[in-house]
Motif scaffolding. Sequence first.
Motif, PDB file in Angstrom:
ATOM      1  N   UNK A  50    -102.518   1.045  55.995  1.00 13.94           N
ATOM      2  CA  UNK A  50    -103.022   2.129  55.168  1.00 13.94           C
ATOM      3  C   UNK A  50    -102.034   3.292  55.140  1.00 13.94           C
ATOM      4  N   UNK A  51    -101.482   3.638  56.284  1.00 14.65           N
ATOM      5  CA  UNK A  51    -100.508   4.726  56.350  1.00 14.65           C
ATOM      6  C   UNK A  51     -99.267   4.380  55.531  1.00 14.65           C
ATOM      7  N   UNK A  52     -98.845   3.119  55.551  1.00 14.94           N
ATOM      8  CA  UNK A  52     -97.679   2.706  54.771  1.00 14.94           C
ATOM      9  C   UNK A  52     -97.966   2.753  53.273  1.00 14.94           C
ATOM     10  N   UNK A  53     -99.196   2.428  52.878  1.00  7.97           N
ATOM     11  CA  UNK A  53     -99.552   2.384  51.461  1.00  7.97           C
ATOM     12  C   UNK A  53     -99.980   3.742  50.924  1.00  7.97           C
ATOM     13  N   UNK A  54    -100.136   4.729  51.766  1.00  9.11           N
ATOM     14  CA  UNK A  54    -100.645   6.039  51.347  1.00  9.11           C
ATOM     15  C   UNK A  54     -99.842   6.672  50.210  1.00  9.11           C
ATOM     16  N   UNK A  55     -98.525   6.628  50.212  1.00  6.58           N
ATOM     17  CA  UNK A  55     -97.788   7.259  49.110  1.00  6.58           C
ATOM     18  C   UNK A  55     -98.081   6.622  47.747  1.00  6.58           C
ATOM     19  N   UNK A  56     -98.473   5.351  47.726  1.00  7.53           N
ATOM     20  CA  UNK A  56     -98.753   4.658  46.469  1.00  7.53           C
ATOM     21  C   UNK A  56    -100.160   4.945  45.954  1.00  7.53           C
TER      22      UNK A  56
END
Length: 57
Positions: free
Chosen positions: A8-14
């Motif tokens: 989730x943290x990795x996908x947050x910018x998207x």
Amino acid sequence: MLAALRDLARAAPELGPAPWVEVPPPSELRREQARLPWDALFGPAEHELLTEPVPRA
């Protein structure tokens, strides 16, 4: 679960911005208190047989 949080943290910018949620003012959230908490938990109770339908919720 930890892996899901990392993903989730990795996908947050998207992710797009969160939608706006209208929340009513506290005065509109207050409801009439039908019973005091003590009475609701420890007051008299009704007992119904499971074989008979109860006409109310």
